[in-house]
Design an enzyme around this catalytic site. Sequence first.
Site, PDB file in Angstrom:
ATOM      1  N   HIS A  66       9.326  15.908   2.370  1.00 37.32           N
ATOM      2  CA  HIS A  66      10.587  16.586   2.692  1.00 37.32           C
ATOM      3  C   HIS A  66      11.000  16.174   4.097  1.00 37.32           C
ATOM      4  O   HIS A  66      10.170  16.151   5.016  1.00 37.32           O
ATOM      5  CB  HIS A  66      10.402  18.104   2.616  1.00 37.32           C
ATOM      6  CG  HIS A  66      11.591  18.878   3.094  1.00 37.32           C
ATOM      7  ND1 HIS A  66      12.746  18.983   2.360  1.00 37.32           N
ATOM      8  CD2 HIS A  66      11.809  19.586   4.244  1.00 37.32           C
ATOM      9  CE1 HIS A  66      13.628  19.729   3.019  1.00 37.32           C
ATOM     10  NE2 HIS A  66      13.076  20.100   4.159  1.00 37.32           N
ATOM     11  N   HIS A  83       5.591  18.977   2.024  1.00 37.50           N
ATOM     12  CA  HIS A  83       6.038  20.359   2.006  1.00 37.50           C
ATOM     13  C   HIS A  83       5.049  21.322   1.360  1.00 37.50           C
ATOM     14  O   HIS A  83       5.406  22.453   1.005  1.00 37.50           O
ATOM     15  CB  HIS A  83       7.423  20.510   1.369  1.00 37.50           C
ATOM     16  CG  HIS A  83       8.244  21.590   2.004  1.00 37.50           C
ATOM     17  ND1 HIS A  83       7.998  22.934   1.813  1.00 37.50           N
ATOM     18  CD2 HIS A  83       9.291  21.534   2.858  1.00 37.50           C
ATOM     19  CE1 HIS A  83       8.866  23.650   2.492  1.00 37.50           C
ATOM     20  NE2 HIS A  83       9.665  22.829   3.144  1.00 37.50           N
ATOM     21  N   MET A 137      -8.427   2.098   1.589  1.00 37.45           N
ATOM     22  CA  MET A 137      -8.107   0.827   0.933  1.00 37.45           C
ATOM     23  C   MET A 137      -7.022   0.978  -0.128  1.00 37.45           C
ATOM     24  O   MET A 137      -7.268   0.883  -1.332  1.00 37.45           O
ATOM     25  CB  MET A 137      -9.360   0.193   0.321  1.00 37.45           C
ATOM     26  CG  MET A 137     -10.391  -0.211   1.356  1.00 37.45           C
ATOM     27  SD  MET A 137     -11.648  -1.342   0.720  1.00 37.45           S
ATOM     28  CE  MET A 137     -10.800  -2.912   0.841  1.00 37.45           C
ATOM     29  N   GLU A 182      16.280  17.526  -2.032  1.00 37.92           N
ATOM     30  CA  GLU A 182      15.746  18.130  -0.814  1.00 37.92           C
ATOM     31  C   GLU A 182      14.273  17.797  -0.596  1.00 37.92           C
ATOM     32  O   GLU A 182      13.825  17.599   0.532  1.00 37.92           O
ATOM     33  CB  GLU A 182      15.937  19.642  -0.845  1.00 37.92           C
ATOM     34  CG  GLU A 182      15.258  20.320  -2.018  1.00 37.92           C
ATOM     35  CD  GLU A 182      15.499  21.809  -2.055  1.00 37.92           C
ATOM     36  OE1 GLU A 182      15.262  22.469  -1.033  1.00 37.92           O
ATOM     37  OE2 GLU A 182      15.934  22.307  -3.117  1.00 37.92           O
ATOM     38  N   THR A 183      13.504  17.793  -1.671  1.00 40.83           N
ATOM     39  CA  THR A 183      12.078  17.478  -1.608  1.00 40.83           C
ATOM     40  C   THR A 183      11.756  16.607  -2.804  1.00 40.83           C
ATOM     41  O   THR A 183      12.145  16.920  -3.927  1.00 40.83           O
ATOM     42  CB  THR A 183      11.230  18.762  -1.654  1.00 40.83           C
ATOM     43  OG1 THR A 183      11.559  19.580  -0.526  1.00 40.83           O
ATOM     44  CG2 THR A 183       9.739  18.450  -1.621  1.00 40.83           C
ATOM     45  N   HIS A 187      -1.070  -1.883  -9.310  1.00 34.38           N
ATOM     46  CA  HIS A 187      -0.420  -1.140 -10.383  1.00 34.38           C
ATOM     47  C   HIS A 187       0.799  -1.873 -10.927  1.00 34.38           C
ATOM     48  O   HIS A 187       1.253  -1.581 -12.038  1.00 34.38           O
ATOM     49  CB  HIS A 187      -0.010   0.245  -9.889  1.00 34.38           C
ATOM     50  CG  HIS A 187      -1.148   1.198  -9.702  1.00 34.38           C
ATOM     51  ND1 HIS A 187      -0.982   2.560  -9.626  1.00 34.38           N
ATOM     52  CD2 HIS A 187      -2.490   0.978  -9.582  1.00 34.38           C
ATOM     53  CE1 HIS A 187      -2.154   3.152  -9.455  1.00 34.38           C
ATOM     54  NE2 HIS A 187      -3.091   2.211  -9.412  1.00 34.38           N
ATOM     55  N   HIS A 198     -15.763  -5.845  -2.503  1.00 33.10           N
ATOM     56  CA  HIS A 198     -14.445  -5.240  -2.650  1.00 33.10           C
ATOM     57  C   HIS A 198     -13.633  -6.011  -3.689  1.00 33.10           C
ATOM     58  O   HIS A 198     -14.013  -7.112  -4.110  1.00 33.10           O
ATOM     59  CB  HIS A 198     -13.692  -5.239  -1.315  1.00 33.10           C
ATOM     60  CG  HIS A 198     -14.362  -4.447  -0.234  1.00 33.10           C
ATOM     61  ND1 HIS A 198     -14.234  -3.086  -0.124  1.00 33.10           N
ATOM     62  CD2 HIS A 198     -15.178  -4.848   0.782  1.00 33.10           C
ATOM     63  CE1 HIS A 198     -14.938  -2.667   0.920  1.00 33.10           C
ATOM     64  NE2 HIS A 198     -15.524  -3.705   1.490  1.00 33.10           N
ATOM     65  N   HIS A 203      -4.800  -0.723  -4.725  1.00 32.19           N
ATOM     66  CA  HIS A 203      -5.984  -0.145  -4.088  1.00 32.19           C
ATOM     67  C   HIS A 203      -7.232  -0.917  -4.476  1.00 32.19           C
ATOM     68  O   HIS A 203      -7.253  -1.662  -5.458  1.00 32.19           O
ATOM     69  CB  HIS A 203      -6.142   1.334  -4.459  1.00 32.19           C
ATOM     70  CG  HIS A 203      -6.309   1.597  -5.929  1.00 32.19           C
ATOM     71  ND1 HIS A 203      -7.540   1.602  -6.555  1.00 32.19           N
ATOM     72  CD2 HIS A 203      -5.389   1.883  -6.893  1.00 32.19           C
ATOM     73  CE1 HIS A 203      -7.371   1.863  -7.840  1.00 32.19           C
ATOM     74  NE2 HIS A 203      -6.076   2.037  -8.077  1.00 32.19           N
ATOM     75  N   CYS A 204      -8.280  -0.714  -3.701  1.00 30.72           N
ATOM     76  CA  CYS A 204      -9.590  -1.274  -4.021  1.00 30.72           C
ATOM     77  C   CYS A 204     -10.194  -0.464  -5.166  1.00 30.72           C
ATOM     78  O   CYS A 204     -10.004   0.744  -5.260  1.00 30.72           O
ATOM     79  CB  CYS A 204     -10.485  -1.225  -2.795  1.00 30.72           C
ATOM     80  SG  CYS A 204     -12.028  -2.169  -2.950  1.00 30.72           S
ATOM     81  N   HIS A 233     -13.692   4.184  -1.847  1.00 32.77           N
ATOM     82  CA  HIS A 233     -12.905   3.120  -1.225  1.00 32.77           C
ATOM     83  C   HIS A 233     -11.447   3.532  -1.057  1.00 32.77           C
ATOM     84  O   HIS A 233     -10.807   3.199  -0.052  1.00 32.77           O
ATOM     85  CB  HIS A 233     -13.003   1.840  -2.060  1.00 32.77           C
ATOM     86  CG  HIS A 233     -14.310   1.129  -1.925  1.00 32.77           C
ATOM     87  ND1 HIS A 233     -14.414  -0.199  -1.557  1.00 32.77           N
ATOM     88  CD2 HIS A 233     -15.599   1.557  -2.093  1.00 32.77           C
ATOM     89  CE1 HIS A 233     -15.688  -0.561  -1.516  1.00 32.77           C
ATOM     90  NE2 HIS A 233     -16.423   0.502  -1.849  1.00 32.77           N
ATOM     91  N   ASP A 280      -6.719  -3.687  -7.140  1.00 31.99           N
ATOM     92  CA  ASP A 280      -6.033  -3.327  -8.383  1.00 31.99           C
ATOM     93  C   ASP A 280      -4.566  -3.109  -8.041  1.00 31.99           C
ATOM     94  O   ASP A 280      -4.223  -2.181  -7.294  1.00 31.99           O
ATOM     95  CB  ASP A 280      -6.661  -2.054  -8.953  1.00 31.99           C
ATOM     96  CG  ASP A 280      -5.833  -1.391 -10.062  1.00 31.99           C
ATOM     97  OD1 ASP A 280      -4.826  -1.978 -10.500  1.00 31.99           O
ATOM     98  OD2 ASP A 280      -6.200  -0.270 -10.468  1.00 31.99           O
TER      99      ASP A 280
END
Length: 366
Positions: free
Chosen positions: A277, A328, A172, A301-302, A122, A117, A157-158, A167, A120
């Site tokens: 939402h 939604h 993950m 709203e969303t 971001h 494993h 994430h992996c 993964h 990463d």
Amino acid sequence: MAAVASPASAKEKAAAGLTPPPTTSYTPEQIAKLPRVKVDLVAPPFVHAHDQIAKGGPKVIQFRFVIEEKEVVVDDNGTKMWAMTFNGTIPAPTMVVHQNDYVELTLVNPASNALEHNIDFHASTGALGGAGLTKVAPGQEVVLRFKADRVGAFIFHCAPEGMVPWHVVTGMNGTLLVLPRDGLKDAYGNVLHYDRIYTIGEHDLYVPKDENGNYKTYGTALESYGDTTTTMRGLIPSHVVFNGKVGSLTGDNAMKAKVGETVLFVHGQCNRDTRPHLIGGHADWFWPLGKFANTPLRDIETWFIPGGASAAAIYTFKQPGVYAYVNHNLIEAFELGAAGHVVVEGEWDHDLMTQVSPPGPIKSKG
């Protein structure tokens, strides 16, 4: 139509105190002398204790993830899936630092696991987000440090070579929250404070079925790889869930709040687009893509989140009751599982809404 704040100019942001703090480059020797803070992580939707406004200068914030490969139940029917996790939860525990702090992660891959494993981030810069420096085989651990030099909510994430999607969709991933050192602000430069913070990790799951349409089970994660990959390539999820399981945020597990409290919702989807939402509520302020250096939008709203991102929305509850928090795409919410609840206590405000008369015989004409 809800009012939307227009983007502030650089001059207006500076006047409102929205300019980022100056970045100072430190040598390894200087970093070694910075204060170190060890964090005790907690399972989602909760978030570990943290300051909303930074105290003092940059620090080295220490985290520890233990990778766990395990079988989990993903719905009320007992459907099982082999999951790969950081610290045993789907999503991983949320991590919180302030801009220009250093994230120092110890990544542990116990000998009881079967697979290699990595991770990463971001939020980081270089080496595939750290994935190139964190490859750990079973029985190994590695320590990664990077500067959190930009603010926002960021996915991690992996990302093992050749197996990244598998993964990611089996658990993950998670969110790193990098807060501005002087706290969150609205579009006018006013400081925002939250009383509670909840993190929602949304996952599309791909549990294979046999020739009779029954969900299959496997002895190990590696044993499930071939069938799961084939199912994934069909791009039709068997489940779309919050925090690893249908119903993980309902009933006794529902998120809680009180009338008058402000809640920060941090929502991540590592693989597919989503559109959260809050039924009966709004986002007082929403940061598109979760990036706090950008001007937030008002009265949304969303809120849309593209796959591979986390976003943040803040709302002050005005009415008691059960609020549904949903994707939604209502098919995914009500048929596949992407729904949760916020249970809010307090007094009802009839000025905002009231039932003028209860259901009864039809009396009106025309």
